[in-house]
Design an enzyme around this catalytic site. Structure first.
Site, PDB file in Angstrom:
ATOM      1  N   ASP A   8      27.863 -62.449 -66.997  1.00 24.65           N
ATOM      2  CA  ASP A   8      26.577 -62.906 -67.358  1.00 24.65           C
ATOM      3  C   ASP A   8      26.715 -62.530 -68.942  1.00 24.65           C
ATOM      4  OD1 ASP A   8      24.070 -63.492 -67.300  1.00 24.65           O
ATOM      5  OD2 ASP A   8      23.239 -61.435 -66.773  1.00 24.65           O
ATOM      6  N   VAL A   9      26.638 -63.712 -69.689  1.00 22.33           N
ATOM      7  CA  VAL A   9      26.676 -63.533 -71.108  1.00 22.33           C
ATOM      8  C   VAL A   9      25.241 -63.491 -71.786  1.00 22.33           C
ATOM      9  CG1 VAL A   9      27.581 -64.418 -73.084  1.00 22.33           C
ATOM     10  CG2 VAL A   9      28.799 -64.491 -71.149  1.00 22.33           C
ATOM     11  N   ASN A  11      22.517 -62.330 -74.909  1.00 20.41           N
ATOM     12  CA  ASN A  11      22.377 -62.329 -76.352  1.00 20.41           C
ATOM     13  C   ASN A  11      22.688 -60.852 -76.782  1.00 20.41           C
ATOM     14  OD1 ASN A  11      20.975 -64.936 -77.323  1.00 20.41           O
ATOM     15  ND2 ASN A  11      19.578 -64.251 -75.980  1.00 20.41           N
ATOM     16  N   THR A  12      22.571 -59.863 -75.947  1.00 22.54           N
ATOM     17  CA  THR A  12      22.950 -58.369 -76.452  1.00 22.54           C
ATOM     18  C   THR A  12      23.901 -57.910 -75.925  1.00 22.54           C
ATOM     19  OG1 THR A  12      20.382 -57.937 -76.674  1.00 22.54           O
ATOM     20  CG2 THR A  12      21.847 -56.177 -76.571  1.00 22.54           C
ATOM     21  N   ASP A 111      20.678 -67.978 -67.550  1.00 23.20           N
ATOM     22  CA  ASP A 111      20.419 -66.540 -67.099  1.00 23.20           C
ATOM     23  C   ASP A 111      18.973 -66.852 -66.102  1.00 23.20           C
ATOM     24  OD1 ASP A 111      18.666 -67.546 -69.110  1.00 23.20           O
ATOM     25  OD2 ASP A 111      18.746 -65.408 -70.063  1.00 23.20           O
ATOM     26  N   ASP A 131      13.297 -60.443 -65.699  1.00 22.27           N
ATOM     27  CA  ASP A 131      14.364 -60.116 -66.258  1.00 22.27           C
ATOM     28  C   ASP A 131      14.214 -59.369 -67.599  1.00 22.27           C
ATOM     29  OD1 ASP A 131      16.916 -59.612 -67.439  1.00 22.27           O
ATOM     30  OD2 ASP A 131      17.679 -61.658 -66.839  1.00 22.27           O
ATOM     31  N   THR A 134      16.990 -58.998 -73.785  1.00 23.81           N
ATOM     32  CA  THR A 134      16.588 -59.035 -75.247  1.00 23.81           C
ATOM     33  C   THR A 134      15.198 -59.796 -75.164  1.00 23.81           C
ATOM     34  OG1 THR A 134      18.748 -59.657 -75.695  1.00 23.81           O
ATOM     35  CG2 THR A 134      17.068 -60.064 -77.555  1.00 23.81           C
TER      36      THR A 134
END
Length: 258
Positions: A8-9, A11-12, A111, A131, A134
Site C-alpha cells: 500500500d503505497v 504519500n507518507t 487507496d 482512512d 496524510t
C-alpha cells in the site's frame, strides 16, 4: 507456505503486508521516498521477508495499491528483480467487485478503492470507511456495493504541522490526547486543540453523512496510522483495523487471479 505480498503505497509511507488469506502475518512500514532506487526497494523487501523468517519463494504474488506514480518504475523493477514476480497494480481494468458512482471515477485513488472493497467485504452492507492517512478520507459504500460519496479532510499530522509551521513561537508537538482539554501550558494546549478538535471533526462529519444519507445504522470502519489515536476516543467508530488495506488488496487479488 506461500503468502500474498500486499503493498500500500501512500504519500507518507509504504506499508507492506504478508497476507495469509485475510490475515496479516507480518507488516513493515517505510518512508515514501521518490529518489530510492530499485535496489534499495529490493533490499527493504528482502529484509522484511528475513524478519518474518521467509524467503522469496514464500511469496505467491505481489499486488500494489499506489497513489504515488513517480516511484512505481523503481518499485516494480525491484519486485521483478528480487522476487521474480510481475506485480498486479490496482488501477483501470482491475476487477474490484464494487460499482463506482462518482462523477469522475478515474480521479479516485487506489487507496480509497482498496478501503471500500475491504469495508464492504467485512460488513457485506453499507459502511463508511475512514482512512487516517496524510489526508483523512471518509468513503461511503452502499448496501448494494456502490461507492457513492467521499469526504476529504486534512490529516491529523497536517493539522498539527500547519499549527507550528505558520506560527513563530509554537513548538512541534507529539500527537497524543492530553488528560484534559483544559491545557495548563503551551504543549498540552496545542495537543488539546489538535486532538480534541480532530475528534470533533470526525464525529460531526460521520453524523452529517449518516443524516444526509438517511443511513443511521451503517457501520463505521477506521484504519490508518493515526486512526488509533482517534478511534479510542469516540463511539462513532465501530471498528478500527490497521490491516484494512491488506484485506482490500487480498479481496481484489482473489477476483483477478484467474
Amino acid at each position: 507456505m506461500q503468502y500474498l505480498l500486499a503493498m500500500d503505497v501512500g504519500n507518507t509511507h509504504i506499508k507492506m503486508q504478508l497476507m495469509d488469506g485475510y490475515e496479516s502475518i507480518g507488516s513493515f512500514r517505510l518512508t515514501t521516498k521518490i529518489e530510492r532506487t530499485s535496489d534499495e526497494y529490493g533490499v527493504c523487501i528482502r529484509e522484511f521477508l528475513n524478519t518474518c523468517g521467509l524467503v522469496k519463494d514464500n511469496v505467491m504474488d505481489v499486488v500494489i495499491s499506489s497513489v504515488v506514480p513517480k516511484i512505481m518504475y523503481s518499485l516494480t523493477s525491484a519486485i521483478y528483480k528480487y522476487l521474480g514476480k510481475e506485480p498486479m497494480v490496482i488501477g483501470p481494468g482491475i476487477k474490484t467487485g464494487i460499482q463506482m458512482r462518482m462523477e469522475n471515477p478515474k480521479s479516485v485513488g487506489a487507496d480509497r478503492i482498496v478501503d471500500v472493497v475491504a469495508g464492504y467485504h467485512i460488513c457485506q452492507d453499507s459502511c463508511i470507511v475512514i482512512d487516517f492517512g496524510t489526508a483523512t478520507t471518509f468513503n461511503y459504500i452502499s448496501s448494494k456495493g456502490v461507492f457513492e460519496y467521499t469526504v476529504i479532510a486534512p490529516g491529523l499530522g497536517i493539522s498539527a504541522n500547519a499549527l507550528t509551521a505558520n506560527t513563530a513561537k509554537l513548538p512541534d508537538i507529539e500527537i497524543q490526547k492530553p488528560a484534559s482539554i483544559l491545557g495548563r501550558n503551551t504543549i498540552s494546549g496545542m495537543q488539546a486543540g489538535v486532538v480534541y478538535g480532530y475528534i470533533g471533526l470526525v464525529e460531526y462529519i460521520v453524523k452529517q453523512m449518516k443524516k444526509e444519507l438517511r443511513d443511521e445504522k451503517c457501520k463505521v470502519i477506521a484504519t490508518g496510522g493515526m486512526g488509533k489515536v482517534i478511534a479510542n476516543e469516540t463511539d462513532v467508530i465501530d471498528i478500527y483495523d490497521p490491516y484494512l488495506a491488506g484485506k482490500g488488496i487480498m479481496a481484489i487479488y482473489q477476483k483477478n487471479k484467474a
